[in-house]
Motif scaffolding. Structure first.
Motif, PDB file in Angstrom:
ATOM      1  N   ALA A  44      37.744 -34.528 -10.106  1.00 27.20           N
ATOM      2  CA  ALA A  44      38.729 -35.611 -10.103  1.00 27.20           C
ATOM      3  C   ALA A  44      38.946 -36.173  -8.709  1.00 27.20           C
ATOM      4  N   ARG A  45      38.840 -35.311  -7.705  1.00 19.40           N
ATOM      5  CA  ARG A  45      39.055 -35.763  -6.321  1.00 19.40           C
ATOM      6  C   ARG A  45      37.784 -36.328  -5.690  1.00 19.40           C
ATOM      7  N   GLY A  46      36.688 -36.330  -6.437  1.00 17.11           N
ATOM      8  CA  GLY A  46      35.451 -36.910  -5.922  1.00 17.11           C
ATOM      9  C   GLY A  46      34.646 -35.979  -5.056  1.00 17.11           C
ATOM     10  N   MET A  47      34.870 -34.681  -5.166  1.00 17.34           N
ATOM     11  CA  MET A  47      34.071 -33.717  -4.415  1.00 17.34           C
ATOM     12  C   MET A  47      32.702 -33.576  -5.072  1.00 17.34           C
ATOM     13  N   PRO A  48      31.662 -33.230  -4.310  1.00 18.97           N
ATOM     14  CA  PRO A  48      30.296 -33.208  -4.863  1.00 18.97           C
ATOM     15  C   PRO A  48      30.134 -32.232  -6.018  1.00 18.97           C
ATOM     16  N   CYS A  49      29.404 -32.656  -7.033  1.00 19.04           N
ATOM     17  CA  CYS A  49      29.210 -31.851  -8.235  1.00 19.04           C
ATOM     18  C   CYS A  49      27.878 -32.218  -8.875  1.00 19.04           C
ATOM     19  N   ALA A  50      27.162 -31.227  -9.398  1.00 19.08           N
ATOM     20  CA  ALA A  50      25.925 -31.468 -10.141  1.00 19.08           C
ATOM     21  C   ALA A  50      26.031 -30.773 -11.490  1.00 19.08           C
ATOM     22  N   VAL A  51      25.610 -31.449 -12.544  1.00 17.33           N
ATOM     23  CA  VAL A  51      25.740 -30.935 -13.909  1.00 17.33           C
ATOM     24  C   VAL A  51      24.458 -31.177 -14.691  1.00 17.33           C
ATOM     25  N   THR A  52      24.405 -30.604 -15.883  1.00 17.73           N
ATOM     26  CA  THR A  52      23.305 -30.833 -16.815  1.00 17.73           C
ATOM     27  C   THR A  52      23.742 -31.812 -17.889  1.00 17.73           C
ATOM     28  N   LEU A  53      22.904 -32.801 -18.161  1.00 19.66           N
ATOM     29  CA  LEU A  53      23.099 -33.711 -19.291  1.00 19.66           C
ATOM     30  C   LEU A  53      21.953 -33.454 -20.256  1.00 19.66           C
ATOM     31  N   ALA A  54      22.256 -32.827 -21.374  1.00 16.94           N
ATOM     32  CA  ALA A  54      21.224 -32.452 -22.344  1.00 16.94           C
ATOM     33  C   ALA A  54      21.208 -33.456 -23.493  1.00 16.94           C
ATOM     34  N   CYS A  55      20.015 -33.961 -23.782  1.00 21.64           N
ATOM     35  CA  CYS A  55      19.857 -34.915 -24.872  1.00 21.64           C
ATOM     36  C   CYS A  55      18.422 -34.826 -25.373  1.00 21.64           C
ATOM     37  N   ALA A  56      18.247 -34.669 -26.676  1.00 24.45           N
ATOM     38  CA  ALA A  56      16.903 -34.520 -27.230  1.00 24.45           C
ATOM     39  C   ALA A  56      16.095 -35.802 -27.163  1.00 24.45           C
ATOM     40  N   ASP A  57      16.764 -36.934 -27.083  1.00 19.96           N
ATOM     41  CA  ASP A  57      16.110 -38.242 -26.978  1.00 19.96           C
ATOM     42  C   ASP A  57      15.942 -38.577 -25.496  1.00 19.96           C
ATOM     43  N   PRO A  58      14.711 -38.528 -24.966  1.00 14.31           N
ATOM     44  CA  PRO A  58      14.515 -38.738 -23.530  1.00 14.31           C
ATOM     45  C   PRO A  58      15.037 -40.088 -23.041  1.00 14.31           C
ATOM     46  N   GLU A  59      14.813 -41.131 -23.820  1.00 16.19           N
ATOM     47  CA  GLU A  59      15.257 -42.463 -23.394  1.00 16.19           C
ATOM     48  C   GLU A  59      16.773 -42.529 -23.299  1.00 16.19           C
ATOM     49  N   ARG A  99      24.742 -40.417 -32.036  1.00 18.64           N
ATOM     50  CA  ARG A  99      23.622 -39.848 -31.285  1.00 18.64           C
ATOM     51  C   ARG A  99      24.187 -38.817 -30.305  1.00 18.64           C
ATOM     52  N   PRO A 100      23.770 -37.546 -30.414  1.00 19.66           N
ATOM     53  CA  PRO A 100      24.422 -36.484 -29.644  1.00 19.66           C
ATOM     54  C   PRO A 100      23.824 -36.248 -28.261  1.00 19.66           C
ATOM     55  N   ALA A 101      24.677 -35.773 -27.375  1.00 21.12           N
ATOM     56  CA  ALA A 101      24.270 -35.277 -26.063  1.00 21.12           C
ATOM     57  C   ALA A 101      25.299 -34.226 -25.653  1.00 21.12           C
ATOM     58  N   VAL A 102      24.952 -33.421 -24.645  1.00 19.24           N
ATOM     59  CA  VAL A 102      25.829 -32.349 -24.174  1.00 19.24           C
ATOM     60  C   VAL A 102      25.926 -32.431 -22.656  1.00 19.24           C
ATOM     61  N   LEU A 103      27.142 -32.344 -22.141  1.00 17.26           N
ATOM     62  CA  LEU A 103      27.369 -32.304 -20.695  1.00 17.26           C
ATOM     63  C   LEU A 103      27.934 -30.936 -20.344  1.00 17.26           C
ATOM     64  N   SER A 104      27.289 -30.238 -19.423  1.00 19.68           N
ATOM     65  CA  SER A 104      27.726 -28.896 -19.054  1.00 19.68           C
ATOM     66  C   SER A 104      27.255 -28.589 -17.641  1.00 19.68           C
ATOM     67  N   GLY A 105      27.963 -27.686 -16.979  1.00 16.59           N
ATOM     68  CA  GLY A 105      27.547 -27.315 -15.629  1.00 16.59           C
ATOM     69  C   GLY A 105      28.718 -26.851 -14.795  1.00 16.59           C
ATOM     70  N   PRO A 106      28.460 -26.404 -13.567  1.00 18.73           N
ATOM     71  CA  PRO A 106      29.511 -25.863 -12.703  1.00 18.73           C
ATOM     72  C   PRO A 106      30.414 -26.968 -12.170  1.00 18.73           C
TER      73      PRO A 106
END
Length: 332
Positions: free
Chosen positions: A144-159, A130-137
């Motif tokens: 790795a050092r735990g600094m704040p980050c926001a990304v996109t998690l793309a998945c066609a299956d909402p659940e 079942r595929p999904a994509v993780l991408s973002g700045p």
């Protein structure tokens, strides 16, 4: 609540290692697979991935392995090899995949030769996943050092998408779900090529005005390209498109921008890549991005110029002149 308890991260480069840190912080039992024996040895001996992410102490809860069979019991997989090695890596993992296993694709690029996106590669090699994509700045060292980050998690299956978001989220790592995997992939593929261009602008000393113009017009190329592939414009305007483009074009910490910086300063491509163990995806994907744009009938003059420079077809000054003397037209 989600049912994921364990995650396998395939690929122990800088980004794969950073994602292993993020998933441990999210409370997941994390297994990091490395192709390179020296990475396994380094992590076990020193607690650091010294070949790819030196200076960052890894959470001791991360288990590192060189045996793919160890990943077979994981609840989900993050696939983080370089884009041009995604197919061979997934094929090697084929014997350990059960039906319905979620695989999150974390590499950005277009496959050379086939001109396929990573979701296409996954569908062809592991159709039972079942595929999904993780991408973002996201710079690996910062994540790795735990600094704040926001990304996109793309998945066609909402659940499934919501379950994945819940599984990998932590106070320092914030994923936003979208259903548009093509948009997430297209943004990630083009931003690396455009970042090489941004580095050339910086290395040539062309100024902040030129830098801003490249990002803005590059975003227009990214949007046209993504829409032609079937993506939603709103996706590309988010973290996985515009957000990633701004980050990658704004700091030499970006591997792609650093290569462009060297090219802009007069180095050859071979010289620019010397000593860089981590892959600059923009260099690898540029020919395929250019070919796919031609197939789609989409104008991507900046990406085409970068690809031509990388291929040695034109020099940097001719590329810049070509972009600045294109026919004048309306902005939109």
């Amino acid at each position: 609540m989600n049912g994921f308890k364990s995650v396998g991260v395939i690929g122990a480069g800088a980004w794969g290692t950073a994602l292993a840190q993020a998933t441990v912080r999210a409370g997941l039992k994390t297994l990091l697979w490395a192709r390179e024996p020296e990475v396994v040895e380094a992590v076990r001996a020193t607690g650091e991935n010294t070949p790819f992410l030196p200076g960052v102490k890894l959470d001791p809860a991360i288990t590192v392995t060189g045996d793919m069979a160890d990943l077979s019991a994981c609840d989900l997989i993050l696939a983080v090899p370089p884009a041009q090695h995604m197919r061979s890596t997934l094929a090697a993992f084929a014997g350990y995949v059960r039906d319905g296993l979620p695989i999150v694709l974390c590499a950005k690029g277009v496959e050379r030769g086939t001109l396929k996106l990573m979701t296409d590669v996954l569908a062809e090699t592991l159709p039972q996943a079942r595929p999904a994509v993780l991408s973002g700045p996201s710079f690996a060292a910062e994540v790795a050092r735990g600094m704040p980050c926001a990304v996109t998690l793309a998945c066609a299956d909402p659940e499934l998408g919501q379950e994945l978001v819940q599984a990998i989220a932590s106070p320092s790592f914030r994923p936003y779900w979208v259903d548009d995997m093509i948009g997430a992939e297209a943004g990630g593929a083009l931003k690396n090529v455009l970042a090489v261009g941004a580095g050339i602008v910086e290395g040539r000393g062309l100024g902040r005005s030129a830098h801003a113009a490249l990002i803005t017009r590059g975003f227009a190329e990214m949007t046209r390209y993504a829409v032609a592939l079937g993506a939603k414009p709103d996706t590309v305007a988010g973290l996985c498109g515009l957000g990633d483009l701004v980050l990658t074009c704004s700091s030499p910490q970006s591997r792609n921008m650093s290569v462009g910086l060297a090219l802009g300063q007069g180095q050859t491509l071979a010289e620019a890549l010397t000593g860089k163990r981590s892959v600059a995806e923009g260099v690898e994907s540029a020919p395929a991005v250019r070919q796919l744009a031609a197939r789609l009938g989409v104008e991507t003059p900046i990406c085409e110029a970068v690809a031509a420079v990388i291929a040695g077809e034109i020099d940097v000054d001719r590329a810049i002149e070509g972009l600045m003397t294109r026919p004048l037209k309306a902005e939109r």
